[in-house]
Each structure stands twice: as C-alpha cells, then as structure tokens.
Scaffold this active site. Structure first.
Site, short mmCIF file in Angstrom:
data_model
loop_
_atom_site.label_atom_id
_atom_site.label_comp_id
_atom_site.label_asym_id
_atom_site.label_seq_id
_atom_site.Cartn_x
_atom_site.Cartn_y
_atom_site.Cartn_z
N CYS A 100 52.89 78.49 92.44
CA CYS A 100 53.99 77.72 93.05
C CYS A 100 54.43 76.54 92.16
CB CYS A 100 53.61 77.28 94.46
SG CYS A 100 55.03 76.72 95.40
N HIS A 114 52.22 82.13 97.22
CA HIS A 114 50.85 81.62 97.42
C HIS A 114 49.86 82.75 97.68
CE1 HIS A 114 51.69 77.28 97.64
NE2 HIS A 114 52.89 77.69 98.02
N GLU A 157 46.78 82.50 98.12
CA GLU A 157 45.64 82.04 98.91
C GLU A 157 45.85 82.13 100.41
OE1 GLU A 157 47.64 80.29 97.04
OE2 GLU A 157 48.14 78.34 97.89
#
Ligand code: XMP
Length: 510
Positions: free
Chosen positions: A79, A167, A169
C-alpha cells in the site's frame, strides 16, 4: 536469529496484522518504526514495508532512505509502501479519481513470476488508499491490475523487490497469506521454523544462560500471560522461580484457592498471599472508579514489596509483558513519532527494589502465548480463560464497595459464568461478567414486596478489547440464568442484559 523478517512501520492500522500473518507462516518477524531502522540489518532475511495513513506527497510523509535495503534484501512493499517505493524510484503517485476502498478483484496477473503462483485472476483483494500509482518507475514490471487500479502489483527489474497496492494481511484478501508465503518462502528463502516448540526450546536455553542460579520473583494473576511466563521460567530455572499470587478479595468466587491449587499442581513454587482485608479496608467508602483503581494498585505494590523482601537475595523480576505492549508505534494522528508503551500489570515497582527485569513473552502476540502455553502442556481451560481486570470486581461494583456486595456479585458472576460453560457458550464469548448496580428496584416474591439490588450481565466478542460487540446469547439461556440468579442470590431481584457495543460503551462499567 537467522530467519528474521523486518516489518518497517509507516503507521498503518494493519501493521500488527502483517506481523501476525507472517508468524502464522511459522516465520519470526519484528516491527520497527520507519524512522528507527536498525543499524545492523544482517539478521533480517527479508523486509516488508507497511501501509500508512500518510500520502507520499504530504509534508509530514515518511520518506526514509531505503538504499540500505532496496536491491540488497528481498523487499515487499504494501500500500503506502508500494507508493513510496514508486515515488522513491522516480514513478508518479497522485490522488486517484475513483474511491479505492474495500473489495476488488484481480483482473490481470502476470504469471511468469512465482510471486502470484497458485493465485488466479478473479482473486479478491482488499484496497484502502486514496492515492494511486499513475506511472511505475523506469524499468518496473506490472504484475497485476484490478478494474480500478492499473498498477495493483509490480516488481523492480533484476531485484527481489515487489510491491502491492492492496493489503495481503487482511482477511478479505482471500489469497493474502499465500502471497506472503510466495514472497517470504519461495522468493526470499526464509525457513518456516518459528513454532511454539522451537520458541520454548530457544527461550528456555536463553533464560538459563541469562539467569543462571539467581532468584526470580514473579507476580501471578491467574491470567494466561503470567501463567505461561511462569511455566517457561520454571522449565528453565525450576525452584529459583518464586511466584507470588495475591488475593485482593476482589477475585471471582473460590478463584483464589482453585487457581492456587492449579499452580501447585503444575509444580510451581508459589506462595498464595491472602491480603483481602488490606485491600477491602483501603477501599472503604470510596466510590470513584479511578480512585478505586489507584488504591488497589497502591496496596498491590505494598503487598508485593513486603512479600518480595521475604525472598532473600532475589535478583530478577519477571513480567508477562507481551509484544503489543512493547512495539514502538508510529503515531497516526500526531505526526510520525515513536512511543513505547510500558506494561505495569504488577502496578509498577518502587525503584529501590532494583531488580533486573525479565520478560520471556515480550516478542509474542496473545494467540502465540496461548499456543506456547499449549506446547508447555498447560491446561486448556486455563489457557482459554476470559480476560479479567486487575482491579477485579471492584470496577464491577458500581459505587462504594462492601464485603456484602462482593459476596453478592461473586454468587451472581459464578451462576453466569458456570451457565456459559454448561451451555457450551463460554468459548464463543471473548469476555463475560456481571455488574452490581447502585440502584434498588421494587419486586414481588410470594406475597411480599421486595426492594433489592439490580445486576447487569455483559458478554462481548472482541479480538483485543479495543472494540467489542455484545453477544447475541440465546433467550433460553438468559431466561434460565436470570431465574437462577434471582432465586438463588439473596438481595437481587432484577437482572438486565447489556446490549451496548464498544465504542461508545466500554466493556467494564467503571
Ligand atoms: P474497557 O472497560 O476499557 O476494557 O472497555 C477493555 C479491557 O480492559 C480490561 N480492563 C482492565 N484491566 N486493569 C486491568 O488490568 C484495569 O483497570 C482495567 N479496566 C478495564 C477489561 O476487563 C477489558 O478486558
């Protein structure tokens, strides 16, 4: 640490989540603020750049010098990291014309790279950014796009440098973990050796070497962290570990004795100190929540201090501090500043004690503490216990505290908690408890009018206690629990269930 990964934090709310995902791959990693880049990078096998609330074009934006890392270590930029990497290499980052928040699907993937191995076009990713990479740096290769984001992933030519706008995660990026694995294991060659068993083995050896045959004092609370810390230390130094478990008179019903028995059953060298009277006397007439907390903290330090002095020649104080308490964080609101939160579960000890501090869990997340506990053979029930606040029932009895009120609340709480266990609901709830309210209300029992106490039950789901929502417990369970409480606990004639989320309400009522 041969297999360590460095996560450079630019202040994203998701940075800790990156670390947790990496750890789930059995890979050790550490978070450092972008402006505290370690001087010696030799122990890190790969680096991940986090997201950030900043815009690369902003005056305060983090612009660290990446020359020590880029092209020298395998690098994954996420990001803001991806935007900064583009900017740093002469690309162009500008505000995007469309909103880029939430779900998106990868519409193009370059599969000539192992980075996207096993991930197909159409895979869902999670976007959260307002700037976008308009032009990639010279020589960069586009690896993926979505409908709205042309440069959703790219790599720098002839380097193990990868960047993704989304993202990996967050849960909503379906193949996020696979992508992290592709990068860390297949590209960077990091070994997946970080397991609870390996942690126990290396930590026990380190503790042995560090402490030798000196004495260590540890305050047990009955909670998961202090218990796991104690068992680890016990494995390393045996009887040189002196545990102190204080009854502040504000624990759950029968908790002091049952937890003490459990500790002794584990072979721990533990002293139970019943200081209930000292705590309850110090709280007499006090109804202000913060003053109650302070009084309990003060008496705890006094009691712990008295007891520690009885352990002759102690050199160390052990604490159950965990990783979220020690991560240096980049402030998202007050500009990029580094702060260190300190952990004072034992109330903070007077300086003159001059003990060296040992914190065997300081690199672990809470879920890892539980897994290490399981690997140490600690009872499942103990590892799955709900969090319980240090000041105990004192902050669940609204207003002033008397011995009678403590006894009433202990009974109510026991009926509620045992009921949750009997109905198989306990493990579905993150935290539960009962509050004794400072109001009496009218009721009827038989032919008699009563004027008695009201209790509130609270059960929440959460991951870290920072945000929480009330749990939709079955009506039949609430009905049975309410009946049991009113029939069995003298002095209570009304039960209510708390349906407030946090925020705006807190979990505890005080
Ligand atoms: P709140 O009420 O702030 O609680 O939503 C969040 C979590 O923190 C616990 N809590 C405390 N724990 N000392 C503690 O050790 C305290 O003074 C304290 N106050 C709240 C609470 O039980 C919940 O898990």
């Amino acid at each position: 640490m041969q297999n360590n990964v460095l996560i450079l934090d630019f202040g994203s709310q998701y940075t800790q989540l990156i670390a947790r995902r990496v750890r789930e791959l059995n890979i050790f990693c550490e978070i450092k603020p972008y402006n505290h880049l370690p001087e010696d990078l030799s122990e890190y096998k790969a680096v991940i750049l986090s997201g950030s609330p900043f815009s690369v074009r902003g005056d305060d934006a983090p612009h660290p010098d990446l020359s020590q890392i880029k092209g020298k270590k395998p690098l994954l930029a996420v990001c803001y990291g991806a935007q900064y990497l583009a900017h740093f290499n002469g690309g162009n980052v500008a505000p995007s014309s469309t909103r880029e928040y939430g779900r998106a699907k990868l519409s193009f993937i370059d599969h000539s790279e192992s980075f996207f191995e096993g991930i197909s076009e159409g895979s869902q990713v999670w976007m959260s950014h307002s700037d976008t990479i308009k032009k990639l740096p010279e020589g960069a290769i586009k690896l993926a796009s979505t409908h709205d984001v042309e440069n959703a992933a790219y790599k720098l030519k002839d380097e193990d440098t990868y960047a993704i706008q989304f993202h990996p995660e967050v849960y909503h990026t379906t193949d996020g973990k696979k992508l992290l694995e592709n990068f860390l294991v297949h590209i960077a060659g990091v070994a997946q050796t970080w397991t609870p068993d390996s942690f126990v083995e290396t930590t026990v050896a380190e503790l042995k070497a560090k402490i030798g045959d000196e004495k260590v004092i540890l305050g047990l609370s009955g909670g998961v962290d202090s218990t796991v810390a104690a068992v680890l230390l016990h494995k390393a130094i045996g009887k040189h570990l002196h545990c102190i478990f204080v009854n502040n008179g504000l624990l759950r019903k029968n908790e002091f004795q049952s937890v003490l028995d459990q500790y002794e059953g584990m072979g721990l060298n533990v002293k139970g100190v019943d200081a209930s009277a000292r705590f309850l006397d110090s709280l007499e007439g006090e109804s202000d929540p913060e003053k109650k907390r302070k009084a309990i903290g003060r008496v705890f330090v006094e009691v712990f201090d008295d007891e520690s002095h009885l352990v002759e020649d102690a050199k160390w104080l052990a604490q159950g501090t965990i990783y979220p308490d020690v991560i240096e964080s980049v402030s998202a609101t007050g500009g990029p500043s580094a702060t260190i939160k300190s952990h004072h579960n034992v109330g903070g000890l007077p300086d003159y004690m001059k003990l060296k501090v040992v914190e065997p869990l300081r690199m672990l997340f809470k879920d890892e503490v539980r897994r290490v506990g399981a690997s140490l053979g600690i009872d499942k029930e103990l590892l799955g216990r709900h969090p319980f606040p240090g000041p105990g029932l004192a902050i669940r009895i609204l207003g002033d505290i008397t011995r009678e009120k403590v006894a009433i609340l202990q009974e109510v709480d026991a009926i509620f908690i045992n009921g949750l266990k009997e109905w198989g609901l306990y493990d579905k709830v993150w935290q539960a408890g009962a509050m004794l309210l400072p109001v009496n209300s009218v009721g009827v029992m038989g032919d008699e009018r009563t004027y008695e106490k009201c209790v509130a039950l609270r059960a929440v789901e959460s991951t870290d206690g920072m945000t929480a929502d009330w749990v939709n417990l079955p009506y039949e369970f609430l009905q049975k629990t309410s009946n049991d409480i009113i029939n069995k606990v003298r002095g209570v004639n009304r039960v209510v269930y708390d349906i407030s989320s946090k925020p705006p309400a807190t979990i505890e009522w005080e």
